[in-house]
Design a protein around this motif. Structure first.
Motif, PDB file in Angstrom:
ATOM      1  N   ASP A 236       0.504  -0.936  -0.341  1.00 52.93           N
ATOM      2  CA  ASP A 236       0.270   0.014   0.079  1.00 52.93           C
ATOM      3  C   ASP A 236       0.909   1.435   0.601  1.00 52.93           C
ATOM      4  O   ASP A 236       0.583   2.150  -0.487  1.00 52.93           O
ATOM      5  CB  ASP A 236      -1.002   0.120   0.822  1.00 52.93           C
ATOM      6  CG  ASP A 236       0.134   0.318   2.459  1.00 52.93           C
ATOM      7  OD1 ASP A 236       1.034  -1.006   2.684  1.00 52.93           O
ATOM      8  OD2 ASP A 236      -0.410   0.464   3.785  1.00 52.93           O
ATOM      9  N   VAL A 237       2.105   0.791  -0.188  1.00 55.36           N
ATOM     10  CA  VAL A 237       2.991   2.065  -0.242  1.00 55.36           C
ATOM     11  C   VAL A 237       3.265   2.649  -0.639  1.00 55.36           C
ATOM     12  O   VAL A 237       4.046   1.808  -2.257  1.00 55.36           O
ATOM     13  CB  VAL A 237       4.113   2.017   0.938  1.00 55.36           C
ATOM     14  CG1 VAL A 237       5.402   3.231   0.967  1.00 55.36           C
ATOM     15  CG2 VAL A 237       3.926   1.316   2.453  1.00 55.36           C
ATOM     16  N   LEU A 238       3.051   3.674  -2.074  1.00 56.36           N
ATOM     17  CA  LEU A 238       3.771   4.328  -2.552  1.00 56.36           C
ATOM     18  C   LEU A 238       4.495   5.204  -2.864  1.00 56.36           C
ATOM     19  O   LEU A 238       5.195   5.420  -1.961  1.00 56.36           O
ATOM     20  CB  LEU A 238       2.048   4.923  -3.871  1.00 56.36           C
ATOM     21  CG  LEU A 238       1.104   4.629  -3.724  1.00 56.36           C
ATOM     22  CD1 LEU A 238      -0.380   5.308  -4.061  1.00 56.36           C
ATOM     23  CD2 LEU A 238       1.520   2.865  -4.660  1.00 56.36           C
ATOM     24  N   GLY A 239       4.903   5.809  -3.535  1.00 53.99           N
ATOM     25  CA  GLY A 239       6.215   6.857  -3.965  1.00 53.99           C
ATOM     26  C   GLY A 239       7.631   6.356  -5.341  1.00 53.99           C
ATOM     27  O   GLY A 239       8.377   6.910  -5.356  1.00 53.99           O
ATOM     28  N   SER A 240       6.901   5.223  -5.572  1.00 52.23           N
ATOM     29  CA  SER A 240       8.104   4.069  -6.221  1.00 52.23           C
ATOM     30  C   SER A 240       6.941   2.801  -7.038  1.00 52.23           C
ATOM     31  O   SER A 240       6.138   3.098  -7.149  1.00 52.23           O
ATOM     32  CB  SER A 240       8.597   3.373  -5.950  1.00 52.23           C
ATOM     33  OG  SER A 240       9.901   2.638  -6.387  1.00 52.23           O
ATOM     34  N   ASP A 241       7.766   2.660  -7.831  1.00 56.57           N
ATOM     35  CA  ASP A 241       7.427   1.381  -8.725  1.00 56.57           C
ATOM     36  C   ASP A 241       6.910   0.065  -8.039  1.00 56.57           C
ATOM     37  O   ASP A 241       6.417  -1.537  -8.302  1.00 56.57           O
ATOM     38  CB  ASP A 241       7.633   1.220 -10.388  1.00 56.57           C
ATOM     39  CG  ASP A 241       9.137   0.772 -10.902  1.00 56.57           C
ATOM     40  OD1 ASP A 241      10.050   1.507  -9.559  1.00 56.57           O
ATOM     41  OD2 ASP A 241       8.834   1.312 -11.930  1.00 56.57           O
ATOM     42  N   HIS A 242       8.504  -0.156  -6.713  1.00 60.11           N
ATOM     43  CA  HIS A 242       8.530  -0.914  -6.333  1.00 60.11           C
ATOM     44  C   HIS A 242       7.642  -0.521  -5.264  1.00 60.11           C
ATOM     45  O   HIS A 242       7.541   0.667  -4.587  1.00 60.11           O
ATOM     46  CB  HIS A 242       9.952  -0.884  -5.783  1.00 60.11           C
ATOM     47  CG  HIS A 242      10.071  -2.261  -6.782  1.00 60.11           C
ATOM     48  ND1 HIS A 242      11.192  -2.530  -6.952  1.00 60.11           N
ATOM     49  CD2 HIS A 242      11.326  -1.059  -8.501  1.00 60.11           C
ATOM     50  CE1 HIS A 242      12.106  -3.433  -7.588  1.00 60.11           C
ATOM     51  NE2 HIS A 242      12.260  -2.314  -8.970  1.00 60.11           N
ATOM     52  N   CYS A 243       7.153  -1.460  -4.720  1.00 55.04           N
ATOM     53  CA  CYS A 243       6.482  -1.116  -3.020  1.00 55.04           C
ATOM     54  C   CYS A 243       7.955  -1.538  -1.394  1.00 55.04           C
ATOM     55  O   CYS A 243       8.967  -2.888  -1.718  1.00 55.04           O
ATOM     56  CB  CYS A 243       5.374  -2.092  -2.032  1.00 55.04           C
ATOM     57  SG  CYS A 243       5.278  -3.907  -1.601  1.00 55.04           S
ATOM     58  N   PRO A 244       7.573  -1.476  -0.404  1.00 53.88           N
ATOM     59  CA  PRO A 244       8.336  -1.591   0.756  1.00 53.88           C
ATOM     60  C   PRO A 244       8.493  -3.073   1.155  1.00 53.88           C
ATOM     61  O   PRO A 244       7.041  -3.476   0.747  1.00 53.88           O
ATOM     62  CB  PRO A 244       8.667  -0.154   1.514  1.00 53.88           C
ATOM     63  CG  PRO A 244       8.018   0.634   0.756  1.00 53.88           C
ATOM     64  CD  PRO A 244       6.936  -0.020   0.124  1.00 53.88           C
ATOM     65  N   ILE A 245       9.981  -3.999   1.606  1.00 56.02           N
ATOM     66  CA  ILE A 245       9.759  -4.538   2.022  1.00 56.02           C
ATOM     67  C   ILE A 245       9.665  -5.069   3.764  1.00 56.02           C
ATOM     68  O   ILE A 245      10.887  -4.297   4.267  1.00 56.02           O
ATOM     69  CB  ILE A 245      10.270  -6.000   1.073  1.00 56.02           C
ATOM     70  CG1 ILE A 245      11.506  -5.813   0.702  1.00 56.02           C
ATOM     71  CG2 ILE A 245       9.153  -6.351   0.270  1.00 56.02           C
ATOM     72  CD1 ILE A 245      11.884  -7.153   0.820  1.00 56.02           C
ATOM     73  N   LEU A 246       9.065  -5.897   4.500  1.00 59.16           N
ATOM     74  CA  LEU A 246       9.424  -6.240   5.798  1.00 59.16           C
ATOM     75  C   LEU A 246      10.508  -7.453   5.938  1.00 59.16           C
ATOM     76  O   LEU A 246       9.697  -8.523   5.800  1.00 59.16           O
ATOM     77  CB  LEU A 246       8.562  -5.136   6.791  1.00 59.16           C
ATOM     78  CG  LEU A 246       9.080  -5.512   8.344  1.00 59.16           C
ATOM     79  CD1 LEU A 246       8.324  -4.760   8.916  1.00 59.16           C
ATOM     80  CD2 LEU A 246       8.304  -6.908   9.255  1.00 59.16           C
ATOM     81  N   LEU A 247      11.319  -6.575   7.300  1.00 58.33           N
ATOM     82  CA  LEU A 247      11.443  -8.828   8.216  1.00 58.33           C
ATOM     83  C   LEU A 247      11.832  -8.234   9.631  1.00 58.33           C
ATOM     84  O   LEU A 247      12.497  -6.851   9.599  1.00 58.33           O
ATOM     85  CB  LEU A 247      13.311  -8.888   7.543  1.00 58.33           C
ATOM     86  CG  LEU A 247      13.781  -9.740   8.261  1.00 58.33           C
ATOM     87  CD1 LEU A 247      12.796 -11.112   7.991  1.00 58.33           C
ATOM     88  CD2 LEU A 247      15.856 -10.183   7.444  1.00 58.33           C
ATOM     89  N   GLU A 248      11.794  -8.882  10.461  1.00 56.01           N
ATOM     90  CA  GLU A 248      12.088  -8.361  11.536  1.00 56.01           C
ATOM     91  C   GLU A 248      12.544  -9.359  12.492  1.00 56.01           C
ATOM     92  O   GLU A 248      11.689 -11.209  11.860  1.00 56.01           O
ATOM     93  CB  GLU A 248      11.085  -7.632  13.176  1.00 56.01           C
ATOM     94  CG  GLU A 248       9.825  -6.851  12.298  1.00 56.01           C
ATOM     95  CD  GLU A 248       8.170  -6.335  13.007  1.00 56.01           C
ATOM     96  OE1 GLU A 248       8.331  -6.986  14.279  1.00 56.01           O
ATOM     97  OE2 GLU A 248       8.319  -5.143  12.634  1.00 56.01           O
ATOM     98  N   ILE A 249      13.748  -9.724  12.799  1.00 54.98           N
ATOM     99  CA  ILE A 249      13.893 -10.729  13.633  1.00 54.98           C
ATOM    100  C   ILE A 249      14.713 -10.442  14.999  1.00 54.98           C
ATOM    101  O   ILE A 249      15.336  -9.196  14.927  1.00 54.98           O
ATOM    102  CB  ILE A 249      15.267 -11.134  12.411  1.00 54.98           C
ATOM    103  CG1 ILE A 249      16.378 -12.305  11.880  1.00 54.98           C
ATOM    104  CG2 ILE A 249      16.631  -9.915  12.141  1.00 54.98           C
ATOM    105  CD1 ILE A 249      16.629 -13.143  11.392  1.00 54.98           C
TER     106      ILE A 249
END
Length: 253
Positions: A236-249
């Motif tokens: 849902d995050v715009l601003g690029s043709d890619h979106c962010p991805i998350l890792l919590e570890i």
């Protein structure tokens, strides 16, 4: 610890489209970006509490990577192995006591596959580099890796077989890496999940219809599997043709 990876497709453009709002709200320990498309001095980011590491491409307005982190590394490396002068600015490695963080923007093999030979050479160097690091301590490898590994990683698999990012050669290199002791964190958590993409063409309504590809990854050494708490795609995050991805570890810096 919270990690974010995002191909911003030009940090200067992304800054006008809400980058800082997302950056502040997500409050990551490590924020990796690719395709910065800027030179030293063209962008000044006042990110209080963060160390900044940039790898600029020699070619203006092209490629480039950066990492913003709350945790000062033991060492910083730009390039692969003994290559410290990596002219396209595609890789940054931060070393910590318990792990390496490797942020990468993998070369695109191009529509006519003209750059596929270079891409495969890059993959071989990355394979050797990551496995060498892994002998010392666990690795967290992230970025825009420019490949949809399996058929469920893109919307229209059959019509894209053999195309850039979905060639047998590129997918095979990903398989080789994963079978050598590394884990695709998203597929580890969601082995059969479909319609989960990180890149969409700018063509009309492609993103709205979710006709995309999953080409952005967090890949970790197999021995970190049990430390993974959360994996997510912030589509849902715009601003690029890619979106962010998350890792919590669960890790200590």
């Amino acid at each position: 610890m919270k990690f974010i990876s995002w191909n911003v497709n030009g940090i200067r453009a992304c800054l006008t489209k809400g980058f800082l709002n997302y950056f502040e709200n997500v409050d990551a320990d490590f924020f990796c970006i690719q395709e910065t498309k800027c030179q030293d001095g063209q962008v000044h980011l006042d990110l209080e509490g963060y160390y900044q590491y940039w790898n600029y491409a020699q070619k203006k307005g092209y490629s480039g990577t950066a990492i913003f982190t709350k945790h000062k590394p033991m060492s910083v490396r730009y390039g692969v192995g003994e290559e410290v002068d990596e002219v396209e600015g595609r890789i940054i490695t931060l070393e910590y006591d318990q792990f390496y963080l490797v942020n990468v923007y993998t070369p695109n093999s191009q529509r006519d596959l003209a750059r596929l030979p270079y891409r495969l050479e890059w993959e071989e160097k990355i394979f050797d580099y990551l496995n060498e690091l892994d002998k010392d301590k666990p690795v967290i490898y992230c970025g825009d890796l420019n490949v949809a590994h399996t058929e469920i990683d893109l919307k229209n698999a059959k019509s894209n077989v053999g195309n850039s990012g979905f060639t047998f050669e590129e997918r095979g290199k990903m398989s080789e890496l994963l079978s050598s002791g590394f884990t695709d964190t998203f597929r580890y958590k969601y082995p059969d999940k479909t319609d989960s993409y990180t890149w969409w063409s700018y063509m009309n309504k492609v993103r709205e219809r979710n006709i995309g590809w999953r080409i952005d990854y967090f890949i970790v050494s197999d021995r970190l599997r049990n430390s993974i708490n959360k994996v997510d795609i912030h589509s849902d995050v715009l601003g690029s043709d890619h979106c962010p991805i998350l890792l919590e570890i669960e890790l200590n810096s």
